[in-house]
Write a protein that holds these residues in place. Sequence first.
Motif, PDB file in Angstrom:
ATOM      1  N   MET A 128      50.140  -5.065  -4.273  1.00  0.00           N
ATOM      2  CA  MET A 128      51.146  -5.586  -3.343  1.00  0.00           C
ATOM      3  C   MET A 128      52.547  -5.554  -3.948  1.00  0.00           C
ATOM      4  O   MET A 128      53.522  -5.254  -3.250  1.00  0.00           O
ATOM      5  CB  MET A 128      50.776  -7.016  -2.925  1.00  0.00           C
ATOM      6  N   LEU A 129      52.650  -5.843  -5.251  1.00  0.00           N
ATOM      7  CA  LEU A 129      53.954  -5.826  -5.913  1.00  0.00           C
ATOM      8  C   LEU A 129      54.539  -4.415  -5.928  1.00  0.00           C
ATOM      9  O   LEU A 129      55.719  -4.211  -5.626  1.00  0.00           O
ATOM     10  CB  LEU A 129      53.820  -6.352  -7.340  1.00  0.00           C
ATOM     11  N   VAL A 130      53.698  -3.423  -6.255  1.00  0.00           N
ATOM     12  CA  VAL A 130      54.163  -2.038  -6.304  1.00  0.00           C
ATOM     13  C   VAL A 130      54.538  -1.553  -4.913  1.00  0.00           C
ATOM     14  O   VAL A 130      55.575  -0.894  -4.737  1.00  0.00           O
ATOM     15  CB  VAL A 130      53.077  -1.126  -6.928  1.00  0.00           C
ATOM     16  N   ARG A 131      53.748  -1.887  -3.923  1.00  0.00           N
ATOM     17  CA  ARG A 131      54.052  -1.461  -2.555  1.00  0.00           C
ATOM     18  C   ARG A 131      55.329  -2.124  -2.037  1.00  0.00           C
ATOM     19  O   ARG A 131      56.085  -1.513  -1.263  1.00  0.00           O
ATOM     20  CB  ARG A 131      52.873  -1.757  -1.632  1.00  0.00           C
ATOM     21  N   PHE A 132      55.581  -3.355  -2.454  1.00  0.00           N
ATOM     22  CA  PHE A 132      56.815  -4.038  -2.069  1.00  0.00           C
ATOM     23  C   PHE A 132      58.018  -3.327  -2.685  1.00  0.00           C
ATOM     24  O   PHE A 132      59.045  -3.133  -2.024  1.00  0.00           O
ATOM     25  CB  PHE A 132      56.769  -5.496  -2.520  1.00  0.00           C
ATOM     26  N   PHE A 133      57.883  -2.914  -3.937  1.00  0.00           N
ATOM     27  CA  PHE A 133      58.952  -2.185  -4.617  1.00  0.00           C
ATOM     28  C   PHE A 133      59.216  -0.847  -3.914  1.00  0.00           C
ATOM     29  O   PHE A 133      60.375  -0.477  -3.680  1.00  0.00           O
ATOM     30  CB  PHE A 133      58.558  -1.944  -6.078  1.00  0.00           C
ATOM     31  N   SER A 143      49.363   5.163  -8.751  1.00  0.00           N
ATOM     32  CA  SER A 143      48.205   4.455  -9.316  1.00  0.00           C
ATOM     33  C   SER A 143      48.336   2.959  -9.078  1.00  0.00           C
ATOM     34  O   SER A 143      47.355   2.285  -8.734  1.00  0.00           O
ATOM     35  CB  SER A 143      48.094   4.730 -10.818  1.00  0.00           C
ATOM     36  N   GLY A 144      49.562   2.444  -9.253  1.00  0.00           N
ATOM     37  CA  GLY A 144      49.779   1.023  -9.015  1.00  0.00           C
ATOM     38  C   GLY A 144      49.602   0.644  -7.558  1.00  0.00           C
ATOM     39  O   GLY A 144      49.051  -0.410  -7.239  1.00  0.00           O
ATOM     40  N   SER A 145      50.042   1.510  -6.649  1.00  0.00           N
ATOM     41  CA  SER A 145      49.936   1.210  -5.214  1.00  0.00           C
ATOM     42  C   SER A 145      48.504   1.297  -4.706  1.00  0.00           C
ATOM     43  O   SER A 145      48.205   0.803  -3.616  1.00  0.00           O
ATOM     44  CB  SER A 145      50.827   2.159  -4.405  1.00  0.00           C
ATOM     45  N   MET A 146      47.622   1.923  -5.496  1.00  0.00           N
ATOM     46  CA  MET A 146      46.208   2.039  -5.114  1.00  0.00           C
ATOM     47  C   MET A 146      45.311   1.197  -6.023  1.00  0.00           C
ATOM     48  O   MET A 146      44.098   1.333  -5.987  1.00  0.00           O
ATOM     49  CB  MET A 146      45.775   3.509  -5.170  1.00  0.00           C
ATOM     50  N   ALA A 147      45.939   0.341  -6.849  1.00  0.00           N
ATOM     51  CA  ALA A 147      45.171  -0.476  -7.790  1.00  0.00           C
ATOM     52  C   ALA A 147      44.221  -1.417  -7.050  1.00  0.00           C
ATOM     53  O   ALA A 147      44.534  -1.913  -5.961  1.00  0.00           O
ATOM     54  CB  ALA A 147      46.122  -1.272  -8.675  1.00  0.00           C
ATOM     55  N   LYS A 148      43.084  -1.674  -7.666  1.00  0.00           N
ATOM     56  CA  LYS A 148      42.115  -2.581  -7.053  1.00  0.00           C
ATOM     57  C   LYS A 148      42.548  -4.036  -7.193  1.00  0.00           C
ATOM     58  O   LYS A 148      42.131  -4.890  -6.403  1.00  0.00           O
ATOM     59  CB  LYS A 148      40.747  -2.374  -7.690  1.00  0.00           C
TER      60      LYS A 148
END
Length: 228
Positions: free
Chosen positions: A53-58, A42-47
């Motif tokens: 970007m922070l979740v995808r970096f993690f 959900s975080g990686s697809m957040a609007k």
Amino acid sequence: MDKFFDQLPIVLKALNSGFLQTMKLFFVTLLGALPLGLLICSGSMAKFRPVRMLVRFFIWIIRGTPLMIQLLIIYYFPGLVWKNNIWGTGEGGRFFAASVAFIINYACYFSEIYRGGIMSIPVGQDEAGLVLGLTRKQIFFRIKLLQMVKRIVPPITNEVLTLVKDTSLARIIALQEVIWAGQAFMKGSQGISGEIWPLFFTAVYYLVFNGILTILFGRLEKKLDYFR
């Protein structure tokens, strides 16, 4: 041969105890990683771009570094930097740390599988649902969810089977799982030393357990064939 049969009960008892620890780590990881993966997805697809970007970096960091290194960092970092062993002592503390490391690692992999499953559903189904007066929540749970589950079962199965074998990495922090138990007879354990066959015998445990999981997931796939 007589020596082998004399040693077999002792070895099996130790391997069974080690495999019980392996099973505990496996199930705790699944129970934690499957829901956490959905949250990370959900975080990686957040609007909201900064969150996305922070979740995808993690996720990139976790997927791009070895699980063994993550285990070492999670277990030893608090003690080395903060001078505080937050995990506790003994086998229980090592199990707790290993569980956290495995849950975080596999949650990131599961999150990408979830994201791929969600994005594979045609956008037209959302549009059709909205035209019929359904909310986005109703569209997801009534129309898209089971289709998504059908599509993600094969990659999830692959990750679960990998998890069974990856539990052996926990021995890097001295968690006494089944491989650790097998290795102990090489170094000297319960009156047995210099024996390598117990370590090879651990492969049977993994093979049988993975065989059972493969059958169970195969049956699940057949039940979901309706949504093909």
